[in-house]
Design a protein around this motif. Structure first.
Motif, mmCIF file in Angstrom:
data_model
loop_
_atom_site.group_PDB
_atom_site.id
_atom_site.type_symbol
_atom_site.label_atom_id
_atom_site.label_comp_id
_atom_site.label_asym_id
_atom_site.label_seq_id
_atom_site.Cartn_x
_atom_site.Cartn_y
_atom_site.Cartn_z
ATOM 1 N N GLN A 1 29.390 -11.163 13.655
ATOM 2 C CA GLN A 1 28.689 -10.159 12.592
ATOM 3 C C GLN A 1 27.459 -9.843 13.158
ATOM 4 O O GLN A 1 27.061 -8.705 13.140
ATOM 5 C CB GLN A 1 28.561 -10.980 11.304
ATOM 6 N N MET A 2 26.709 -10.930 14.198
ATOM 7 C CA MET A 2 25.325 -10.695 14.594
ATOM 8 C C MET A 2 25.608 -9.578 15.714
ATOM 9 O O MET A 2 24.840 -8.678 15.904
ATOM 10 C CB MET A 2 24.764 -11.882 15.025
ATOM 11 N N ALA A 3 26.925 -9.658 16.307
ATOM 12 C CA ALA A 3 26.909 -8.814 17.581
ATOM 13 C C ALA A 3 27.456 -7.289 16.918
ATOM 14 O O ALA A 3 26.960 -6.242 17.611
ATOM 15 C CB ALA A 3 28.127 -9.206 18.679
ATOM 16 N N GLU A 4 28.001 -7.221 15.669
ATOM 17 C CA GLU A 4 28.318 -6.113 15.031
ATOM 18 C C GLU A 4 27.190 -5.258 14.606
ATOM 19 O O GLU A 4 26.923 -4.186 14.906
ATOM 20 C CB GLU A 4 29.383 -6.418 14.069
ATOM 21 N N ASP A 5 26.132 -6.013 13.652
ATOM 22 C CA ASP A 5 25.233 -5.311 13.180
ATOM 23 C C ASP A 5 23.915 -6.116 12.895
ATOM 24 O O ASP A 5 23.392 -5.638 12.192
ATOM 25 C CB ASP A 5 25.686 -4.753 11.631
ATOM 26 N N GLY A 6 23.926 -7.221 13.665
ATOM 27 C CA GLY A 6 22.772 -7.871 13.498
ATOM 28 C C GLY A 6 22.545 -8.880 12.328
ATOM 29 O O GLY A 6 21.694 -9.776 12.383
#
Length: 198
Positions: A137-142
């Motif tokens: 999730q962090m890689a997708e939208d922080g």
């Protein structure tokens, strides 16, 4: 002593019998070097094993008879598993984590019922799944709050990759369990992404 039931030569564990004696004044063991080790009177020896794991045998009767207490510890409840995983990973969505824990349990049941025994699926895999979901999730939208799509993506390298070494068995688990809980199109996309190299 961890996993004494996987010791292939029963004589190895039986060799510890003298140190397991309740009478600590006589409890000792002689090493192959000739050195004698005496058991300290305050020593507590604890053995743990996962008796349902593949490759685990039975504890020799002579060793078992020297144990003061034998306890069977049941797996934690879903609620307890969720709390432990949440505390270890920082996974914020308790409802989604409970869904993941239920999936883990269902996968375990499915594997037992279908004689899939060459893999593992338990609390460690759930913890890895939760952590990887956050990273995806962090890689997708922080954000550090995983959505279901990142949970599905993280499912393959963490939980499904360990369920079995047979691709056919993994596919059976996907069909028999995973597709009942998650959108089949999202599961298929996540599978293809994983197979391409994640």
């Amino acid at each position: 002593i961890q996993e004494p039931t996987v010791i292939k030569r029963s004589s190895v564990l039986v060799g510890l019998n003298s140190i397991l004696e309740t009478d600590t004044s006589t409890a000792s063991i002689t090493l192959p070097t000739g050195k004698t080790i005496r058991r300290h009177p305050d020593t507590v020896i604890i053995m743990t094993t996962n008796s349902d794991y593949e490759g685990c045998g039975k504890i020799q009767q002579s060793v078992l008879s020297r144990m003061d207490i034998v306890m069977q510890i049941e797996n934690p409840s879903i609620a307890e598993t969720v709390e432990r995983t949440k505390a270890k990973t920082g996974f914020k969505d308790k409802m989604l984590l409970a869904k993941m824990a239920n999936v883990m349990n269902e996968v375990n049941t499915f594997c037992r019922e279908h004689d899939i025994r060459d893999g593992v699926c338990g609390p460690r895999e759930l913890k890895n799944w939760a952590q990887e979901s956050i990273l995806v999730q962090m890689a997708e939208d922080g954000s550090d709050v995983p959505m279901e799509s990142s949970v599905i993506t993280a499912l393959f390298p963490t939980l499904l990759s360990k369920v079995s070494q047979s691709p056919e068995d993994v596919e059976d688990v996907i069909t028999g369990v995973i597709n009942k809980h998650f959108d089949q199109n999202c599961v298929q996309i996540a599978k293809e992404t994983y197979l391409r190299g994640y």
